[in-house]
Design a protein around this motif. Sequence first.
Motif, PDB file in Angstrom:
ATOM      1  N   VAL A 170       0.838  -1.201   0.000  1.00 30.06           N
ATOM      2  CA  VAL A 170       0.000   0.000   0.000  1.00 30.06           C
ATOM      3  C   VAL A 170       0.878   1.258   0.000  1.00 30.06           C
ATOM      4  CG1 VAL A 170      -1.748   1.292   1.269  1.00 30.06           C
ATOM      5  CG2 VAL A 170      -1.898  -1.199   1.146  1.00 30.06           C
ATOM      6  N   CYS A 171       1.976   1.238   0.750  1.00 33.14           N
ATOM      7  CA  CYS A 171       2.897   2.389   0.773  1.00 33.14           C
ATOM      8  C   CYS A 171       3.472   2.652  -0.615  1.00 33.14           C
ATOM      9  CB  CYS A 171       4.027   2.149   1.768  1.00 33.14           C
ATOM     10  SG  CYS A 171       3.535   2.268   3.503  1.00 33.14           S
ATOM     11  N   PHE A 172       3.820   1.595  -1.329  1.00 31.39           N
ATOM     12  CA  PHE A 172       4.311   1.741  -2.700  1.00 31.39           C
ATOM     13  C   PHE A 172       3.264   2.439  -3.558  1.00 31.39           C
ATOM     14  CE2 PHE A 172       4.067   0.142  -7.034  1.00 31.39           C
ATOM     15  CZ  PHE A 172       5.334   0.413  -7.520  1.00 31.39           C
ATOM     16  N   ALA A 173       2.028   1.981  -3.453  1.00 33.95           N
ATOM     17  CA  ALA A 173       0.950   2.548  -4.262  1.00 33.95           C
ATOM     18  C   ALA A 173       0.707   4.018  -3.930  1.00 33.95           C
ATOM     19  CB  ALA A 173      -0.332   1.738  -4.059  1.00 33.95           C
ATOM     20  N   ALA A 233       1.153   7.120  -6.482  1.00 34.02           N
ATOM     21  CA  ALA A 233      -0.056   7.868  -6.840  1.00 34.02           C
ATOM     22  C   ALA A 233       0.044   9.345  -6.479  1.00 34.02           C
ATOM     23  CB  ALA A 233      -1.270   7.242  -6.156  1.00 34.02           C
ATOM     24  N   VAL A 234       0.642   9.660  -5.338  1.00 35.00           N
ATOM     25  CA  VAL A 234       0.651  11.046  -4.864  1.00 35.00           C
ATOM     26  C   VAL A 234       1.850  11.834  -5.389  1.00 35.00           C
ATOM     27  CG1 VAL A 234       0.688  12.526  -2.822  1.00 35.00           C
ATOM     28  CG2 VAL A 234      -0.611  10.388  -2.784  1.00 35.00           C
ATOM     29  N   TYR A 235       3.040  11.213  -5.446  1.00 34.13           N
ATOM     30  CA  TYR A 235       4.242  11.987  -5.718  1.00 34.13           C
ATOM     31  C   TYR A 235       4.925  11.695  -7.056  1.00 34.13           C
ATOM     32  CZ  TYR A 235       3.624  13.196  -0.868  1.00 34.13           C
ATOM     33  OH  TYR A 235       3.087  13.656   0.317  1.00 34.13           O
ATOM     34  N   LEU A 236       4.530  10.632  -7.737  1.00 38.15           N
ATOM     35  CA  LEU A 236       5.218  10.291  -8.972  1.00 38.15           C
ATOM     36  C   LEU A 236       4.305  10.097 -10.177  1.00 38.15           C
ATOM     37  CD1 LEU A 236       7.862   7.864  -7.465  1.00 38.15           C
ATOM     38  CD2 LEU A 236       8.329  10.056  -8.549  1.00 38.15           C
TER      39      LEU A 236
END
Length: 451
Positions: free
Chosen positions: A416-419, A423-426
């Motif tokens: 989930v952290c990867f996602a 999604a937010v920064y890249l």
Amino acid sequence: MTAPGRWIQHWDPEDETFWNTTGEKVARRNLYFSVLSEHIGFSIWTLWSVLVLFMGPEYGLTPADKFLLTSMVTLVGAVVRVPYTFAVAIFGGRNWTIISAGLLLVPTVAAFAVMEPGTSFSTFLLVGLLAGIGGGNFASSMTNINAFFPLRKKGWALGLNAGGGNIGVPVIQIAALAIIGANGGPRVLLGIYIPLIVVAAVLAVLYMDNLASVKNDTGAAKDAVKEGHTWIMSFLYIGTFGSFIGYSFAFGQVLTTQFGRTPLQATYLTFIGPLIGSLIRPLGGWLADRYGGAKITLWNYVAMGAATAVLVGASMQKSLPLFVIVFVILFTLTGIGNGSTFKMIPGIFQNKALAKGLEGEAAVLYGRRLSGASMGLIGAVGALGGVGINLAFRQSFLSYGSGTGAFVAFLAYYAVCFAVTWAVYLRRPQARTITTSAATEEKKQLSYAEV
């Protein structure tokens, strides 16, 4: 430049002339002595992860009792990070370092007094809770040092500051190893740290400074709470620092409970992961300075997920060599992630300032104000991950007799952290009709990849 009581009235690290002639030397001096106090704070915070290894059957504690004890110590360390963050603005960085270092005497002396068989679990729990204040030193130290360094140097400086503090975890474990190996008791370990605390406080008195520009600003705290990026970064920091501190508390207990290692055998292994994870944190900050914190954080979560998947297999197969090797690799990755995530924070808020139309010194002050306030909140929430890890291990051992179930949960969290990072920064904005507003929005989105 310095007023009575070691208050620096003018501080402008973004001015290269000021930085090269005066600022860098002063900033580095404060960094080094801040690291010392934070280092000892981490050692006292994680003290009970070591003391429980001394506590054999004669103490009458079950593995579940020990996991609960270390969970509560972690919880207090997370909670006190919030007031410690704002204490720097109220008292001054130097002054609060002196106070917070002196406060470490309370849990250390209390533990020295009660550490013997026959003491009730409730007493151990109460004294353990006192040790949680050592976790607060990180938040005040990071907030203080963040104000001393220019944006272009923050990744390295914050990484070194945090890494030097984090290394207090393996240092106290190595000290415990030496004491257990010499047939010494836990009071010997505590007796070593009491004078070290006094030395750290005295050195802060002699060599540190307060910045007058860092004033008490309750509005910054309110703005940080309202800012969505504060909570997104808190979520990501749970995955990196929460893992580091949680595994630091739990690793020895997993080795003794699941793999049948003696306290001495466990201690020979437990310090390696936290040591490497601490030493490599500045590298995570440096990589983030060079390539962008979001990019390093993203791929670091891929590696953490892969390592955790291997740990699930090693746990199921009860392969101690593979388990230890991969756990050390996972510790290393948490250190890199700690450095890269904290580097992202100043950059994110600097970009927010530019998006608001601020320029020059106004943009710098806005970014510094919000990043300093948010660091304590992010550090506090991140440390709560350590509580979750210890409680997950406790439940996994109660339910399955091993830590496998906990590792499966950790693997899901890293995914989930990867996602979220992507999604937010890249993530690039989807194709759309190009308008002035759309182009502006794209520029803002793309800029986060470099934070």
